[in-house]
Enzyme design. Structure first.
Site, PDB file in Angstrom:
ATOM      1  CG  ASP A   1      51.114  43.220  30.030  1.00 41.24           C
ATOM      2  OD1 ASP A   1      49.935  43.487  30.317  1.00 41.24           O
ATOM      3  OD2 ASP A   1      51.467  42.793  28.895  1.00 41.24           O
TER       4      ASP A   1
ATOM      5  CG  HIS B   1      43.610  42.701  33.729  1.00 42.93           C
ATOM      6  ND1 HIS B   1      42.622  41.976  33.105  1.00 42.93           N
ATOM      7  CD2 HIS B   1      44.086  43.559  32.805  1.00 42.93           C
ATOM      8  CE1 HIS B   1      42.507  42.380  31.847  1.00 42.93           C
ATOM      9  NE2 HIS B   1      43.384  43.351  31.645  1.00 42.93           N
ATOM     10  CG  MET B   2      45.104  48.375  38.709  1.00 39.96           C
ATOM     11  SD  MET B   2      45.169  48.702  40.506  1.00 39.96           S
ATOM     12  CE  MET B   2      43.481  49.208  40.817  1.00 39.96           C
ATOM     13  CG  HIS B   3      46.751  47.369  32.348  1.00 32.83           C
ATOM     14  ND1 HIS B   3      47.506  46.663  31.437  1.00 32.83           N
ATOM     15  CD2 HIS B   3      45.465  47.060  32.073  1.00 32.83           C
ATOM     16  CE1 HIS B   3      46.711  45.962  30.639  1.00 32.83           C
ATOM     17  NE2 HIS B   3      45.460  46.185  31.004  1.00 32.83           N
TER      18      HIS B   3
ATOM     19  CB  VAL C   1      42.844  38.907  29.903  1.00 37.65           C
ATOM     20  CG1 VAL C   1      42.763  37.783  30.933  1.00 37.65           C
ATOM     21  CG2 VAL C   1      43.986  38.656  28.924  1.00 37.65           C
TER      22      VAL C   1
HETATM   23  P1  AMP Z   1      43.472  44.095  28.596  1.00 40.76           P
HETATM   24  O1  AMP Z   1      43.497  44.622  27.195  1.00 40.76           O
HETATM   25  O2  AMP Z   1      43.264  45.156  29.639  1.00 40.76           O
HETATM   26  O3  AMP Z   1      42.555  42.898  28.745  1.00 40.76           O
HETATM   27  O4  AMP Z   1      44.954  43.602  28.864  1.00 40.76           O
HETATM   28  C1  AMP Z   1      45.354  42.270  28.922  1.00 40.76           C
HETATM   29  C2  AMP Z   1      46.840  42.299  29.162  1.00 40.76           C
HETATM   30  O5  AMP Z   1      47.246  41.004  29.557  1.00 40.76           O
HETATM   31  C3  AMP Z   1      47.662  42.694  27.941  1.00 40.76           C
HETATM   32  O6  AMP Z   1      48.455  43.829  28.278  1.00 40.76           O
HETATM   33  C4  AMP Z   1      48.518  41.444  27.676  1.00 40.76           C
HETATM   34  O7  AMP Z   1      49.808  41.771  27.233  1.00 40.76           O
HETATM   35  C5  AMP Z   1      48.527  40.778  29.034  1.00 40.76           C
HETATM   36  N1  AMP Z   1      48.708  39.330  29.039  1.00 40.76           N
HETATM   37  C6  AMP Z   1      48.011  38.410  28.334  1.00 40.76           C
HETATM   38  N2  AMP Z   1      48.436  37.167  28.625  1.00 40.76           N
HETATM   39  C7  AMP Z   1      49.419  37.309  29.548  1.00 40.76           C
HETATM   40  C8  AMP Z   1      50.255  36.384  30.259  1.00 40.76           C
HETATM   41  N3  AMP Z   1      50.166  35.061  30.066  1.00 40.76           N
HETATM   42  N4  AMP Z   1      51.167  36.892  31.125  1.00 40.76           N
HETATM   43  C9  AMP Z   1      51.267  38.218  31.311  1.00 40.76           C
HETATM   44  N5  AMP Z   1      50.501  39.138  30.700  1.00 40.76           N
HETATM   45  C10 AMP Z   1      49.594  38.688  29.825  1.00 40.76           C
END
Ligand code: AMP
Ligand code: ZN
Length: 118
Positions: A33, A103-105, A99
């Site tokens: 991330d 996606h899975m954190h 985003v």
């Molecule tokens: P969410 O709030 O679950 O949609 O999390 C989106 C995550 O994507 C956030 O933790 C951001 O820091 C991460 N993120 C956004 N753009 C990028 C990127 N280009 N590369 C890596 N992580 C990203």
């Protein structure tokens, strides 16, 4: 492979945007991330564009299973399998999904609080 031309994570899958990849196979990719909330903060995504859990269909079954298989491998590789980690999938506005490519954190490397990842 389903793709959204305006999607940041589709661009990462295609290699059009840089990322620090830690795992990749036919169906999923995992990368650091960009704004880590823990010492280990990895995003694991299906290569096919799926906007959120709300758009999941039967055809995504294998890729979504692949997210968990990748999570296990990433946790082992980054040494948090034994200490523990949290898997989070934010969906929609109230969860703060930023985003819209599912996606899975994977968060670990410190004692996580009782609230989800923030
Ligand atoms: P969410 O709030 O679950 O949609 O999390 C989106 C995550 O994507 C956030 O933790 C951001 O820091 C991460 N993120 C956004 N753009 C990028 C990127 N280009 N590369 C890596 N992580 C990203
Ligand atoms: Zn996408």
């Amino acid at each position: 492979m389903q793709r959204d031309p305006n999607c940041v994570f589709c661009k990462i899958v295609a290699g059009e945007l840089p990322s620090r990849k830690v795992y990749e196979d036919d169906l999923v990719v995992a990368f650091h991330d960009i704004n880590p909330q823990a010492p280990v903060h990895i995003l694991i995504i299906p290569k096919a564009h799926v906007a959120s859990v709300n758009e999941v269909e039967e055809e995504h079954r294998a890729a979504l299973g692949g997210l968990f298989l990748a999570a296990r491998k990433v946790a082992e590789a980054l040494n948090v399998a034994q200490s523990g980690y949290r898997l989070v999938v934010n969906t929609g506005r109230d969860a703060g999904q930023d985003v819209f490519h599912l996606h899975m954190h994977l968060l670990g490397g410190r004692r996580l609080g009782p609230m989800l990842h923030r």
